[in-house]
Design an enzyme around this catalytic site. Structure first.
Site, PDB file in Angstrom:
ATOM      1  N   ASP A   1       0.838  -1.218   0.000  1.00 18.80           N
ATOM      2  CA  ASP A   1       0.000   0.000   0.000  1.00 18.80           C
ATOM      3  C   ASP A   1       0.873   1.268   0.000  1.00 18.80           C
ATOM      4  O   ASP A   1       2.002   1.246   0.490  1.00 18.80           O
ATOM      5  CB  ASP A   1      -0.907  -0.034   1.245  1.00 18.80           C
ATOM      6  CG  ASP A   1      -2.061   0.941   1.131  1.00 18.80           C
ATOM      7  OD1 ASP A   1      -2.305   1.473   0.027  1.00 18.80           O
ATOM      8  OD2 ASP A   1      -2.717   1.185   2.152  1.00 18.80           O
TER       9      ASP A   1
ATOM     10  N   TRP B   1       2.844   8.035  -2.168  1.00 18.62           N
ATOM     11  CA  TRP B   1       4.271   8.212  -2.506  1.00 18.62           C
ATOM     12  C   TRP B   1       4.377   9.165  -3.701  1.00 18.62           C
ATOM     13  O   TRP B   1       5.192  10.082  -3.710  1.00 18.62           O
ATOM     14  CB  TRP B   1       4.870   6.847  -2.850  1.00 18.62           C
ATOM     15  CG  TRP B   1       6.308   6.849  -3.230  1.00 18.62           C
ATOM     16  CD1 TRP B   1       7.380   6.668  -2.393  1.00 18.62           C
ATOM     17  CD2 TRP B   1       6.867   7.052  -4.549  1.00 18.62           C
ATOM     18  NE1 TRP B   1       8.560   6.725  -3.106  1.00 18.62           N
ATOM     19  CE2 TRP B   1       8.266   6.961  -4.429  1.00 18.62           C
ATOM     20  CE3 TRP B   1       6.315   7.292  -5.805  1.00 18.62           C
ATOM     21  CZ2 TRP B   1       9.127   7.108  -5.518  1.00 18.62           C
ATOM     22  CZ3 TRP B   1       7.173   7.444  -6.887  1.00 18.62           C
ATOM     23  CH2 TRP B   1       8.552   7.355  -6.740  1.00 18.62           C
TER      24      TRP B   1
ATOM     25  N   HIS C   1       2.649   3.607  -8.887  1.00 17.26           N
ATOM     26  CA  HIS C   1       2.492   2.174  -9.166  1.00 17.26           C
ATOM     27  C   HIS C   1       3.741   1.623  -9.876  1.00 17.26           C
ATOM     28  O   HIS C   1       4.185   0.514  -9.605  1.00 17.26           O
ATOM     29  CB  HIS C   1       1.237   1.912 -10.003  1.00 17.26           C
ATOM     30  CG  HIS C   1      -0.035   2.227  -9.251  1.00 17.26           C
ATOM     31  ND1 HIS C   1      -0.254   1.801  -7.967  1.00 17.26           N
ATOM     32  CD2 HIS C   1      -1.147   2.939  -9.604  1.00 17.26           C
ATOM     33  CE1 HIS C   1      -1.444   2.214  -7.555  1.00 17.26           C
ATOM     34  NE2 HIS C   1      -2.006   2.917  -8.540  1.00 17.26           N
TER      35      HIS C   1
ATOM     36  N   GLU D   1     -11.914  -5.181  -5.283  1.00 23.22           N
ATOM     37  CA  GLU D   1     -12.494  -3.843  -5.042  1.00 23.22           C
ATOM     38  C   GLU D   1     -11.795  -2.759  -5.879  1.00 23.22           C
ATOM     39  O   GLU D   1     -12.316  -1.655  -6.043  1.00 23.22           O
ATOM     40  CB  GLU D   1     -12.394  -3.467  -3.556  1.00 23.22           C
ATOM     41  CG  GLU D   1     -13.353  -4.222  -2.639  1.00 23.22           C
ATOM     42  CD  GLU D   1     -13.002  -5.704  -2.466  1.00 23.22           C
ATOM     43  OE1 GLU D   1     -11.797  -6.026  -2.388  1.00 23.22           O
ATOM     44  OE2 GLU D   1     -13.927  -6.546  -2.453  1.00 23.22           O
ATOM     45  N   ASN D   2     -10.586  -3.074  -6.386  1.00 26.43           N
ATOM     46  CA  ASN D   2      -9.842  -2.056  -7.130  1.00 26.43           C
ATOM     47  C   ASN D   2     -10.506  -1.671  -8.456  1.00 26.43           C
ATOM     48  O   ASN D   2     -10.141  -0.651  -9.063  1.00 26.43           O
ATOM     49  CB  ASN D   2      -8.390  -2.496  -7.381  1.00 26.43           C
ATOM     50  CG  ASN D   2      -7.511  -2.431  -6.144  1.00 26.43           C
ATOM     51  OD1 ASN D   2      -6.558  -3.187  -6.003  1.00 26.43           O
ATOM     52  ND2 ASN D   2      -7.809  -1.531  -5.218  1.00 26.43           N
ATOM     53  N   TRP D   3     -11.514  -2.449  -8.901  1.00 28.15           N
ATOM     54  CA  TRP D   3     -12.246  -2.059 -10.121  1.00 28.15           C
ATOM     55  C   TRP D   3     -12.996  -0.754  -9.924  1.00 28.15           C
ATOM     56  O   TRP D   3     -13.421  -0.125 -10.896  1.00 28.15           O
ATOM     57  CB  TRP D   3     -13.228  -3.159 -10.541  1.00 28.15           C
ATOM     58  CG  TRP D   3     -12.563  -4.442 -10.902  1.00 28.15           C
ATOM     59  CD1 TRP D   3     -12.597  -5.607 -10.185  1.00 28.15           C
ATOM     60  CD2 TRP D   3     -11.761  -4.718 -12.057  1.00 28.15           C
ATOM     61  NE1 TRP D   3     -11.855  -6.576 -10.824  1.00 28.15           N
ATOM     62  CE2 TRP D   3     -11.331  -6.062 -11.981  1.00 28.15           C
ATOM     63  CE3 TRP D   3     -11.346  -3.953 -13.164  1.00 28.15           C
ATOM     64  CZ2 TRP D   3     -10.518  -6.657 -12.949  1.00 28.15           C
ATOM     65  CZ3 TRP D   3     -10.550  -4.556 -14.136  1.00 28.15           C
ATOM     66  CH2 TRP D   3     -10.152  -5.889 -14.024  1.00 28.15           C
TER      67      TRP D   3
ATOM     68  N   ARG E   1     -11.695   1.937  -8.981  1.00 25.32           N
ATOM     69  CA  ARG E   1     -10.780   3.063  -9.248  1.00 25.32           C
ATOM     70  C   ARG E   1     -11.028   3.632 -10.648  1.00 25.32           C
ATOM     71  O   ARG E   1     -11.643   2.983 -11.490  1.00 25.32           O
ATOM     72  CB  ARG E   1      -9.340   2.584  -9.123  1.00 25.32           C
ATOM     73  CG  ARG E   1      -9.045   2.188  -7.688  1.00 25.32           C
ATOM     74  CD  ARG E   1      -7.585   2.074  -7.410  1.00 25.32           C
ATOM     75  NE  ARG E   1      -7.413   1.820  -5.989  1.00 25.32           N
ATOM     76  CZ  ARG E   1      -6.305   1.998  -5.318  1.00 25.32           C
ATOM     77  NH1 ARG E   1      -5.234   2.458  -5.931  1.00 25.32           N
ATOM     78  NH2 ARG E   1      -6.245   1.744  -4.029  1.00 25.32           N
TER      79      ARG E   1
ATOM     80  N   ARG F   1      -5.601  -2.538   8.301  1.00 24.54           N
ATOM     81  CA  ARG F   1      -6.731  -3.319   7.786  1.00 24.54           C
ATOM     82  C   ARG F   1      -6.223  -4.514   6.984  1.00 24.54           C
ATOM     83  O   ARG F   1      -5.159  -4.439   6.391  1.00 24.54           O
ATOM     84  CB  ARG F   1      -7.551  -2.474   6.785  1.00 24.54           C
ATOM     85  CG  ARG F   1      -8.456  -1.466   7.349  1.00 24.54           C
ATOM     86  CD  ARG F   1      -9.317  -0.874   6.233  1.00 24.54           C
ATOM     87  NE  ARG F   1      -8.564  -0.049   5.301  1.00 24.54           N
ATOM     88  CZ  ARG F   1      -8.277   1.223   5.492  1.00 24.54           C
ATOM     89  NH1 ARG F   1      -8.692   1.835   6.581  1.00 24.54           N
ATOM     90  NH2 ARG F   1      -7.581   1.906   4.597  1.00 24.54           N
TER      91      ARG F   1
ATOM     92  N   SER G   1      -8.173  -5.590   4.443  1.00 17.65           N
ATOM     93  CA  SER G   1      -8.671  -5.253   3.099  1.00 17.65           C
ATOM     94  C   SER G   1      -8.976  -6.479   2.233  1.00 17.65           C
ATOM     95  O   SER G   1      -8.574  -6.550   1.065  1.00 17.65           O
ATOM     96  CB  SER G   1      -7.674  -4.341   2.362  1.00 17.65           C
ATOM     97  OG  SER G   1      -7.533  -3.135   3.057  1.00 17.65           O
TER      98      SER G   1
ATOM     99  N   GLU H   1       0.982 -13.433  11.996  1.00 19.89           N
ATOM    100  CA  GLU H   1       1.490 -12.259  12.716  1.00 19.89           C
ATOM    101  C   GLU H   1       1.410 -11.053  11.777  1.00 19.89           C
ATOM    102  O   GLU H   1       1.936 -11.088  10.656  1.00 19.89           O
ATOM    103  CB  GLU H   1       2.949 -12.482  13.153  1.00 19.89           C
ATOM    104  CG  GLU H   1       3.116 -13.592  14.157  1.00 19.89           C
ATOM    105  CD  GLU H   1       2.434 -13.277  15.496  1.00 19.89           C
ATOM    106  OE1 GLU H   1       2.434 -12.107  15.912  1.00 19.89           O
ATOM    107  OE2 GLU H   1       1.897 -14.220  16.112  1.00 19.89           O
TER     108      GLU H   1
HETATM  109  C1  FPP Z   1      -1.998   0.228  -3.252  1.00 21.09           C
HETATM  110  O1  FPP Z   1      -1.507   1.554  -3.289  1.00 21.09           O
HETATM  111  C2  FPP Z   1      -1.405  -0.521  -4.354  1.00 21.09           C
HETATM  112  C3  FPP Z   1      -2.114  -1.097  -5.363  1.00 21.09           C
HETATM  113  C4  FPP Z   1      -3.584  -1.016  -5.476  1.00 21.09           C
HETATM  114  C5  FPP Z   1      -1.457  -1.816  -6.448  1.00 21.09           C
HETATM  115  C6  FPP Z   1      -0.200  -2.546  -6.133  1.00 21.09           C
HETATM  116  C7  FPP Z   1       0.604  -2.594  -7.349  1.00 21.09           C
HETATM  117  C8  FPP Z   1       1.951  -2.536  -7.427  1.00 21.09           C
HETATM  118  C9  FPP Z   1       2.836  -2.563  -6.257  1.00 21.09           C
HETATM  119  C10 FPP Z   1       2.658  -2.390  -8.710  1.00 21.09           C
HETATM  120  C11 FPP Z   1       2.263  -3.320  -9.739  1.00 21.09           C
HETATM  121  C12 FPP Z   1       2.875  -4.643  -9.622  1.00 21.09           C
HETATM  122  C13 FPP Z   1       2.522  -5.614 -10.437  1.00 21.09           C
HETATM  123  C14 FPP Z   1       3.190  -6.936 -10.390  1.00 21.09           C
HETATM  124  C15 FPP Z   1       1.425  -5.416 -11.375  1.00 21.09           C
HETATM  125  P1  FPP Z   1      -2.556   2.757  -3.373  1.00 21.09           P
HETATM  126  O2  FPP Z   1      -2.661   3.151  -4.789  1.00 21.09           O
HETATM  127  O3  FPP Z   1      -3.849   2.345  -2.736  1.00 21.09           O
HETATM  128  O4  FPP Z   1      -1.833   3.848  -2.537  1.00 21.09           O
HETATM  129  P2  FPP Z   1      -2.538   5.002  -1.659  1.00 21.09           P
HETATM  130  O5  FPP Z   1      -3.253   4.303  -0.525  1.00 21.09           O
HETATM  131  O6  FPP Z   1      -1.394   5.813  -1.191  1.00 21.09           O
HETATM  132  O7  FPP Z   1      -3.477   5.729  -2.575  1.00 21.09           O
END
Ligand code: FPP
Length: 252
Positions: free
Chosen positions: A26, A31, A43, A73-75, A77, A200, A202, A213
């Site tokens: 996360d 970042w 990302h 749930e990421n759909w 976005r 969480r 999630s 742990e």
């Molecule tokens: C959560 O950060 C991260 C994700 C939903 C995607 C994770 C993906 C990667 C680490 C890179 C892709 C790797 C591959 C192998 C496809 P967030 O966007 O929710 O961050 P935020 O909470 O700061 O908004």
């Protein structure tokens, strides 16, 4: 030869390593925002961080690594962000597949990955096929993964097995149930790391995390390095795991 940069740090015990590490990666968005960059840049940086962590896990003899790359749930976005994540999955596999293979890693996409957009599905399938005879670290890539959905899908498969007369009601135990999950046959995670401060689960590995742990850090995922991973493992090695029972000294 083991790369000395990723040799097991001396403060960690090789004989108390977690067999299975799970990570909620996360903080990519925050970042990027902190640097005035688009979320997609976060990302991409997250994908690069993953490279280093996989290498550490292989060198430190972790048996299973599971990372949460995209949840059911990421759909929700924005479409552009979803496209970026799917494209990164394709790019990751193109860039890394041979190196992962050469490290004897078995790649296992988990979740409803067969329903991914065509290219993302195809690279996931190819990665699984290409590495299926490897015997080293299992690398579960959770894409379009949801813990609740995984449990519902396991229920459906067991119901089908019952209706086909392959399984009886009496045979349904916790072990049998676990064997129908995407992680069937694998040890449960010993250590679950979540970056970027939240506390969480999630919808990640809900069944499998019953006695895992949990370790949380404020570091954003793109900044998470082998040193941070070692810190998490150090804390894990110093926890007392009781699995609902008592430690020997408490029984006396
Ligand atoms: C959560 O950060 C991260 C994700 C939903 C995607 C994770 C993906 C990667 C680490 C890179 C892709 C790797 C591959 C192998 C496809 P967030 O966007 O929710 O961050 P935020 O909470 O700061 O908004």
């Amino acid at each position: 030869m083991v790369d000395s940069k990723i040799a097991l740090p001396s403060f960690l015990s090789a004989d108390k390593m977690p067999r299975h590490i799970a990570i909620i990666m996360d903080g990519n968005g925050r970042w990027a925002q902190n640097r005035g960059l688009p979320r997609t840049a976060g990302h991409r940086a997250g994908m690069e961080a993953l490279h280093g962590i996989v290498e550490c896990c292989v060198h430190w003899q972790v048996e299973v690594l599971t990372v949460y790359a995209f949840s059911t749930e990421n759909w929700k976005r924005p479409r552009k962000e979803i496209e970026c994540l799917m494209n990164l999955l394709v790019e990751y596999m193109h860039k890394e597949l041979q190196a992962l293979y050469d490290q004897n890693i078995q790649i296992r996409p988990i979740g409803n990955w067969t329903a991914l957009p065509k290219k993302a599905y195809e690279v996931s399938k190819e990665a699984k096929e290409y590495t299926k005879n490897n015997t080293g670290m299992l690398f579960n890539l959770a894409v379009n993964y949801g813990g609740r959905l995984e449990i519902v899908e396991a229920c459906k498969k067991i119901t089908n097995a019952c209706l086909a007369g392959q399984v009886t009601m009496q045979e349904i135990t916790e072990d049998l149930f676990a064997s129908y999950l995407d992680t069937g046959g694998q040890p449960d995670p010993d250590l679950l790391i979540r970056t970027a401060g939240e506390m969480r689960l999630s919808n990640f590995l809900l069944w499998q995390s019953a006695y895992t742990e949990f370790y949380r850090t404020d570091i954003f995922w793109p900044d998470f390095t082998g040193d941070h991973l070692a810190q998490a493992i150090y804390e894990y090695q110093n926890r007392k795991r009781r699995f609902g029972g008592l430690k020997q000294e408490q029984e006396e």
